[in-house]
Design an enzyme around this catalytic site. Structure first.
Site, PDB file in Angstrom:
ATOM      1  N   GLY A  41       0.818  -1.197   0.000  1.00 52.17           N
ATOM      2  CA  GLY A  41       0.000   0.000   0.000  1.00 52.17           C
ATOM      3  C   GLY A  41       0.853   1.248   0.000  1.00 52.17           C
ATOM      4  N   CYS A  42       0.203   2.380  -0.230  1.00 51.92           N
ATOM      5  CA  CYS A  42       0.941   3.641  -0.310  1.00 51.92           C
ATOM      6  C   CYS A  42       1.523   4.029   1.044  1.00 51.92           C
ATOM      7  CB  CYS A  42       0.053   4.732  -0.884  1.00 51.92           C
ATOM      8  SG  CYS A  42      -1.580   4.866  -0.118  1.00 51.92           S
TER       9      CYS A  42
END
Lengths: 345, 345, 345, 345
Positions: free
Chosen positions: A149-150
């Site tokens: 994920g970011c």
């Protein structure tokens, strides 16, 4: 680049989310992957440019299913990905999944954090966690890559070198600030312009879904026995793109600023997309590129290490990292088809 | 309100900064302070509305000096304030200073953090640190009030109750996010629209000028002997107004979420402008008002207390707090002339 | 203010839209209207401050229906308003309607522009079009006031003086730029933060619903026989509040800049909320206030009159105008309870 | 692309403005121009990446002067350009000038609009006005190209087809909305974040410097004798990039919507960067690309043609157009090294 090599037929599944559109933009000009298919549920049958005029002259039409591609980038919501990915693998395709569907190794975390039993738990062992900078050696043989994920990308790139080298105690705080595109195109009152503009807030305190992923990747690293104590607080700030993660940890006894700097230089000196900086980074430096800036600094008085990282959540935090992993899966140069300069200002 | 009382003639010194303009807006309608003078260096001789059309119909002209006022709000840069304030006091006026010029008790901190010897160090003992919620009893007798900075207000309101009650160890991290008006009207490349828009960054890591002020006010509070260990990291987020402070500390052994909540309820149950909330606060809730929202939450797994506070940096963090203090100096209702509702959205 | 006068019990219908919330904020402190009821469909039973924390300490709970109020501000969507307003009037209440439900005199325009037959067409004759500056004499006797839309307010205040005085030909272009709060709280992809931020676009070209309203109010004014030719193009610009209308018309032969200026001075010299300015106005000057700035300028070479107007779409373009009209309905000072200073910056 | 061709050594003069930085970003990867020099006044001696971290890994150092390049992109302020460009030409280099220094054919316009006598008026006859879509045939032989301003590019691409074909009367209004990067990096209070954010305003009414340039390029086109009557009103809207131009003209008698559409299809059917659209364009569609979207629409009732255009002011309005022209100067494909997809969202 190997001359004469055939181009790999590639697909994007769910090309209508923000991550998906960025995949299309990059893949359209990739020298070795040939984007031949892009799927979308509600928009099947429409041309890509009629839905996304920003894509200019791209000559593709949304379809319902992947049929011909060898390499598939999956940009579905996580639960849908857990269902589709096994099918794609069964068809002999290689998969780069951008969702959280295959990021966690422990199946029991899915009911707890995502609310469903994982339908393909056996794949959780096989999936490579695709933080490209750490996974390089595993990617050439990978069938399934689970892109981080970011938020985890920003946190892990910032903290992993210090934890691995034992420079800090395994007790960390990640205070992350994100632009709103990270939440996708799904409508909600929190993303309504008049609500989100001119506003900053924290959310998911004490229980954001990205916590277990950060925990999983950091927990094993420290050379001490103590379990990792992690606090992760995400915030929304009024901008479209960008994540800034400000990470805090206490220095182990005797660790100097020089040791810290040397450790980070060794970790990232050769990295094409991770750049150490000597002043606090700005998310603006990263807009539109696959760059991640890292700024480690020792606060002498408090004996804390503070590491600030900045990246574009839709690129190094999603689509760019996916392509970086795919490049490595095929033995290509890591930066093929990826921007190393940001759009400024 | 005491019937028949004469209105107090009041002045704003340097009414052309953002804090000064907000003072003008509030004082224009204050029932007990009569705004009769407003000074400005470069704009002297011009009407207030020609410089600030937003002030509508306000009938005042900038002058060079204060002449007739009993109560003076000083909105100068700190060093200029240290020179003017002693003169104002010598003339028998009461002063509410919005700068950092009189906030620190220890004169030796001025050369270190502000770069000059304090020219009126004796006043540092007399000045009341005007965090209104804590200074109520001292304000009626005060000649000189030093209003806290916007960051310290957010940090202190968030952390002081827990430290004072011994709920946490004296080891705290304040990760604060501020809109850009906090930096004032002075031009700089960092405040240039195209640079600051769509950008988030940290600054002043390990050494922001507001650190010693936060340290001074928190250091004495904890009931333990250990010295305070403080990390304060300010950030700029792309909005005009608002501060969100996310504060972290480790719970003392045995402290429960219930104890935390009860402690904060006791601290702020009667406060007119500090409001506890049961979900993370948004800076948007505070725009245009003197409100500060506080959200204390226990993270069970990490045994941390996280307290998030939100306020409008130009009001509760500056002009509003100044008027709140002035109200208390004159025995008036704390909220006289101050907005208790924000401008939403 | 007349001493001893009873306060008028007042209600807001649908207090959960952006216009409704601003009505609550202003009415909470209005000296002559006593806000005793506020309705909401989905939020009935909740306290106002639990839904809108920005409203601070307001002590009201949403209810399902108006029961006791003499004066009712209706902030419903237009079709719902056309159904409720006749009932409120039948109960003997006075109504200030903020919707388009009673703005158009010609019932046949409703099917065409709004898609429904007007259920109370007879009231269209009675309703006073509440552009306060023009309707002053009619408001004291009014039972039903139809407040103008935000775009029409900006366009009409800008153009009406010139058309009425015959300074320009009845051929006008209104190019209006609006912040996004004008579209309300209803979710849509166009209002999704990541779509609307950093974007400007036109919409409703050749057919926005506010066109007939502007046409109706301007058409009769010019002293010539020619029919009015109107082009109105609304735009969305990335900000929460504010409308800027840039209006173009060709000067009638022989009209000088002096005549233009004198005409506008006569039109607005006494207006409390309309202010002529000598440089192009900024929407920022109006944020949070009921002010409208007007800048008429003659472009000599093209023989055009350009008039730029700026206002806060939620205040002078909605809630503020509604209260201004209500003040006039009750013979009160026009600006009672209304801010004449903007929140800057 | 011609195999074996040597790459053309190229320079950017004043690579520290926003247009200059974008030139660097594009030229860094251009297959036929080899960026070997970049000058800067105050930053000479510093590496490009130390000043602009967004440029990632670019390996160049700012120098004081151009020495070795054959092709020079000049991104200086206009008056400085009028002095340097003749020297560059005298040295045998080809020049693409991004300033206004060589855009106007009539030397007498410089004293009037720019405040100085043009020092190289003879070059005004030679300079090719580099609106690439119209100048294709002249560019291969050009020594000096004067790239149009960002506003003129938007206005001319929108209006020229209709005027040239006689579809409209030569009486036009251009109402343009621009992001703030168009004003460059020079500090001013109007570009100060807290002033410009959440604000929209018009400026330069009746006399913006881009007016004569638009006039010059449109004046000759219409097939009628009447002189052109032009009103151009620029506005600032709170975003970094993007220009939206809404253009108004009266249709000539008998012109139908079909004729309009067919005319625009013929004008832009083959254009690589100009795209007609069937709904109003968004500036967001253009961010980061060299695209210009054009939306012509007939408003039947008013008999007006409205044409809306959208582009990225720093790319199609500056650096991208410059490279597009340079490609054509060297007989290359028009889009070499230029992005045809925008960064969305």
């Amino acid at each position: 680049m190997r001359q004469g090599q055939r181009r790999i037929p590639a697909a994007v599944v769910n090309g209508t989310g923000y991550g998906g559109v960025e995949l299309l933009r990059f893949l359209a000009h990739h020298p070795f992957f040939e984007l031949i298919e892009v799927t979308a549920r509600s928009e099947a049958g429409k041309t890509v440019t009629s839905v996304f005029p920003s894509l200019g002259t791209m000559d593709l039409t949304f379809t319902a299913e992947v049929e011909r591609s060898e390499l598939v980038f999956v940009a579905l919501p996580d639960q849908a990905a857990t269902i589709l990915v096994p099918e794609l693998l069964a068809d002999g395709r290689r998969v780069v999944d951008l969702s959280a569907g295959f990021r966690l190794h422990d199946p029991s975390l899915y009911p707890r954090w995502y609310g469903y039993e994982h339908p393909a738990a056996v794949l959780l062992e096989e999936a490579i966690y695709g933080l490209a900078e750490w996974a390089r050696s595993q990617l050439p043989a990978a069938r399934l890559v689970a892109c981080p994920g970011c938020y985890p990308t920003a946190a892990l790139l910032a903290l992993a070198p210090a934890l691995t080298a034992g420079l800090v105690l395994p007790d960390v705080i990640v205070d992350a600030k994100s632009g709103l595109s990270g939440a996708g195109r799904k409508l909600s009152i929190d993303m309504h312009y008049s609500e989100a503009n001119e506003d900053t807030s924290a959310y998911g305190i004490g229980g954001h879904r990205h916590s277990p992923e950060i925990h999983q990747e950091l927990a094993g690293r420290a050379p001490v026995e103590e379990p990792l104590r992690l606090t992760f607080t995400p915030h929304l700030v009024p901008m479209t793109r960008g994540i800034l993660a400000t990470c805090y940890a206490t220095l182990a006894p005797g660790v100097s600023a020089e040791t810290v700097n040397e450790t980070y230089r060794q970790a990232y000196g050769d990295a094409l997309f991770v750049r150490l900086c000597s002043s606090p980074p700005h998310t603006k430096w990263t807009l539109g590129s696959n760059l991640c800036f890292i700024y480690p600094v020792v606060e002498a008085e408090s004996r804390r290490l503070i590491v600030v990282s900045a990246l574009d959540n839709l690129i190094k935090g999603a689509s760019g990292q996916a392509i970086q992993c795919a490049n490595l899966m095929y033995g290509l140069a890591e930066d093929l088809g990826l921007p190393r300069e940001g759009v400024y200002p």
